[in-house]
Design a protein around this motif. Structure first.
Motif, mmCIF file in Angstrom:
data_model
loop_
_atom_site.group_PDB
_atom_site.id
_atom_site.type_symbol
_atom_site.label_atom_id
_atom_site.label_comp_id
_atom_site.label_asym_id
_atom_site.label_seq_id
_atom_site.Cartn_x
_atom_site.Cartn_y
_atom_site.Cartn_z
ATOM 1 N N ALA A 65 0.819 -1.207 0.000
ATOM 2 C CA ALA A 65 0.000 0.000 0.000
ATOM 3 C C ALA A 65 0.856 1.262 0.000
ATOM 4 O O ALA A 65 0.501 2.258 -0.646
ATOM 5 N N SER A 66 1.980 1.237 0.708
ATOM 6 C CA SER A 66 2.876 2.401 0.700
ATOM 7 C C SER A 66 3.430 2.624 -0.703
ATOM 8 O O SER A 66 3.507 3.768 -1.180
ATOM 9 N N TYR A 67 3.789 1.531 -1.375
ATOM 10 C CA TYR A 67 4.287 1.615 -2.751
ATOM 11 C C TYR A 67 3.184 2.102 -3.697
ATOM 12 O O TYR A 67 3.394 3.016 -4.499
ATOM 13 N N GLN A 68 2.004 1.510 -3.605
ATOM 14 C CA GLN A 68 0.931 1.883 -4.531
ATOM 15 C C GLN A 68 0.482 3.325 -4.314
ATOM 16 O O GLN A 68 0.133 4.008 -5.280
ATOM 17 N N PHE A 69 0.480 3.779 -3.065
ATOM 18 C CA PHE A 69 0.090 5.166 -2.827
ATOM 19 C C PHE A 69 1.074 6.121 -3.499
ATOM 20 O O PHE A 69 0.670 7.090 -4.158
ATOM 21 N N ALA A 70 2.367 5.861 -3.350
ATOM 22 C CA ALA A 70 3.365 6.715 -3.998
ATOM 23 C C ALA A 70 3.251 6.622 -5.518
ATOM 24 O O ALA A 70 3.348 7.625 -6.235
ATOM 25 N N LEU A 71 3.021 5.420 -6.030
ATOM 26 C CA LEU A 71 2.905 5.205 -7.470
ATOM 27 C C LEU A 71 1.720 5.960 -8.056
ATOM 28 O O LEU A 71 1.858 6.722 -9.021
ATOM 29 N N TYR A 72 0.534 5.740 -7.492
ATOM 30 C CA TYR A 72 -0.663 6.376 -8.047
ATOM 31 C C TYR A 72 -0.649 7.888 -7.837
ATOM 32 O O TYR A 72 -1.201 8.626 -8.657
#
Length: 278
Positions: free
Chosen positions: A133-140
């Motif tokens: 989720a930390s990765y996806q939040f930064a990605l999106y």
């Protein structure tokens, strides 16, 4: 319960209509994706699809009823993201989201290895969720500025949901790490198990270099993700796991060994009844 001071908002109720975003975004006026853009959408769609499949295994098995609902909602959010991304990927060669989800084998999937990690116990799942989720939040967050209007629109919706996913994982990490000796031991073990698969998320690939201005260069996300994780670890009095990184290879068509079993469960109904509709 208080946690690190992260920019988090309350998660809205899951609205089934919202998961039809793909149909709205990819109507008749949307130009087909180029081959490279389709491949990139496939990467992100595969991540979300496999994570959704993994999380759904917790339904009726979570440690408390509220978590049954929370994890099911997160899984549905991820499925919505996967539908949007896979449908867009399919515009390049006239394949549907179902074609891409149900009729590819493990060698054709492009998900990063982190998303294929076994649920393990609840702490292990939370450890995987914290990273994912930390990765996806930064990605999106970054992808909202994409020169590709469809990717930007998908990201703008997804980031609001992933912000809740991240907060959910943060709060459970703090709760488990600060709970009993056993819950803390399991949280530490879960982080150690998933940590080898973190580096692959931030590994630059030729595809993202070719899609400058459209795709997000993975290495540029590391600083923001590390900032979040460092804040969580400091609050929870946890150390970063000292483990060697995995070679990974999901983006390059080297599937994690467990992916075949995950797909067997995901695809069994579609393959048993090809062409069925309900």
């Amino acid at each position: 319960m208080t946690g690190p001071h992260l920019p988090v908002e309350t998660h809205p109720h899951v609205d089934v209509i919202e998961h039809e975003l793909a149909a709205e975004l990819l109507g008749g006026d949307t130009a087909p994706a180029s081959r490279d853009v389709a491949e990139y959408a496939l990467w992100l769609g595969d991540d979300a699809l496999i994570l959704s499949q993994q999380l759904m295994q917790w339904v009726a098995r979570a440690p408390e009823l509220e978590e049954d609902v929370a994890l099911a909602n997160i899984a549905l959010d991820q499925l919505g993201h996967a539908r949007s991304l896979l449908r867009y990927a399919g515009t390049a060669d006239d394949r549907s989201e179902d074609d891409l989800a149900f009729w590819r084998d493990d060698l054709q999937f492009r998900c990063a290895w982190l998303f294929c990690q076994d649920n393990g116990d609840f702490a292990h799942t939370i450890a995987r969720q914290l990273i994912a989720a930390s990765y996806q939040f930064a990605l999106y967050s970054a992808l909202q500025s994409s020169a590709d209007a469809t990717l930007a629109a998908i990201a703008a919706k997804a980031v609001k949901e992933v912000e809740y996913h991240r907060d959910h994982a943060v709060q459970w990490t703090l709760r488990l790490a600060g709970g009993t000796d056993e819950s803390r031991r399991r949280m530490i073990a879960g982080l150690a198990d998933v940590w080898p698969y973190v580096d692959e998320l931030f590994r630059d690939e030729p595809l993202t270099d070719r899609l400058a201005g459209i795709a997000v260069r993975p290495s540029t996300l590391r600083l923001d993700v590390d900032r979040v994780l460092d804040a969580v670890f400091a609050e929870a009095e946890l150390d970063r796991p000292d483990v060697a990184p995995s070679s990974g290879g999901g983006r390059r068509g080297i599937p994690f060994p467990a992916l075949g079993g995950i797909l067997a469960e995901l695809q069994v109904l579609a393959r048993a009844h090809p062409g069925a509709a309900w």
